[in-house]
Write an enzyme that holds these catalytic residues in place. Structure first.
Site, PDB file in Angstrom:
ATOM      1  CG  ASP A  13     -41.464   2.558 -37.140  1.00  0.00           C
ATOM      2  OD1 ASP A  13     -41.894   2.789 -36.038  1.00  0.00           O
ATOM      3  OD2 ASP A  13     -42.350   1.566 -37.670  1.00  0.00           O
ATOM      4  CG  ASP A  15     -44.330  -3.427 -34.415  1.00  0.00           C
ATOM      5  OD1 ASP A  15     -43.531  -4.205 -34.318  1.00  0.00           O
ATOM      6  OD2 ASP A  15     -45.579  -3.587 -33.888  1.00  0.00           O
ATOM      7  N   GLY A  50     -52.763  -1.447 -35.997  1.00  0.00           N
ATOM      8  CA  GLY A  50     -52.652   0.203 -36.304  1.00  0.00           C
ATOM      9  C   GLY A  50     -53.887   0.894 -35.433  1.00  0.00           C
ATOM     10  NE  ARG A  53     -53.029   0.181 -24.333  1.00  0.00           N
ATOM     11  CZ  ARG A  53     -52.287   0.884 -23.366  1.00  0.00           C
ATOM     12  NH1 ARG A  53     -52.802   0.948 -22.040  1.00  0.00           N
ATOM     13  NH2 ARG A  53     -51.197   1.369 -23.476  1.00  0.00           N
ATOM     14  CG  ASP A 176     -43.348  -1.151 -40.925  1.00  0.00           C
ATOM     15  OD1 ASP A 176     -43.470   0.141 -40.008  1.00  0.00           O
ATOM     16  OD2 ASP A 176     -44.103  -2.092 -40.599  1.00  0.00           O
TER      17      ASP A 176
END
Length: 227
Positions: A13, A15, A50, A53, A176
């Site tokens: 992953d 970010d 999370g 948009r 994460d």
């Protein structure tokens, strides 16, 4: 049971694992909030993490009681403007923005001939990797536009494995987020979680932060599981 000697590749992953672009999203949304007249505070900033948009924009508008002040077309324009500004911000990324320990880990994998791919839902992943100066480390990046479902669906990590040309049992996925850990497990790969959010999904391997991630620590932890 997976043995350390079985592992031939890693699916990352982006970010929260390799870098952290959350501050850029926050800066861009703060600008949008100022535009529409919504007071910006840390509680609002935290609530957007999370979130998609358009949903983030709706939350900003509602927080300032402006949800009925804009047409759908105007909302789409605001969201597009935010994304354009975010894209300008991430162009400022440099190798100094790689999270602690991860450059050393990438070097270690490269030196030991492990294969690497990126499983990020961000359409901006190639731009981010270029700014960090590490795009050459990876065989490929999963194209989010090719996905039928997002995490926790396993599709993105299945595709990351296909880019590596390896079987699921030969791959460790790094995440994460809880949804990402579930995605890795669903793909049949070994799930390595970083940080408290990932821990809630019961990863196969767990480290408190990126600085702890190394081949030696992974080998030690897998050996303990085997034992």
């Amino acid at each position: 049971m997976v043995h350390f000697s079985d592992i031939k590749g890693f699916a990352f992953d982006l970010d929260g694992v390799i870098t952290d672009t959350a501050r850029f999203h926050e800066q861009a949304w703060h600008r949008t909030a100022d535009q529409v007249g919504t007071k910006w505070d840390q509680a609002l900033a935290s609530s957007l993490r999370g979130i998609s948009r358009m949903d983030s924009l709706e939350m900003i508008l509602k927080a300032g009681h402006h949800e009925n002040d804009y047409s759908e077309q105007e909302k789409e324009a605001l969201a597009d403007e935010k994304n354009h500004y975010y894209q300008q911000l991430i162009k400022k990324l440099t190798p100094n923005d790689i999270l602690p320990g991860m450059k050393s880990f990438l070097d270690e994998l490269k030196d030991n001939d492990y294969l690497m791919s990126v499983a990020s839902a961000s359409k901006n992943a190639p731009t981010i990797l270029q700014g960090l100066g590490i795009n050459d480390y990876f065989i490929g990046v999963v194209d989010p536009a090719s996905l039928h479902a997002g995490k926790p669906d396993p599709e993105i990590f299945v595709k990351a494995g296909q880019l590596l040309g390896l079987q699921a049992g030969q791959i460790i996925g790094l995440e994460d987020a809880a949804a990402g850990i579930r995605s890795i497990k669903g793909a049949g790969q070994t799930a390595l979680g970083i940080g408290p959010a990932a821990k809630t999904a019961d990863p196969d391997l767990y480290f408190n932060d990126t600085s702890e991630v190394s081949l030696a620590n992974i080998r030690d932890d897998l050996t303990k599981i085997e034992g």
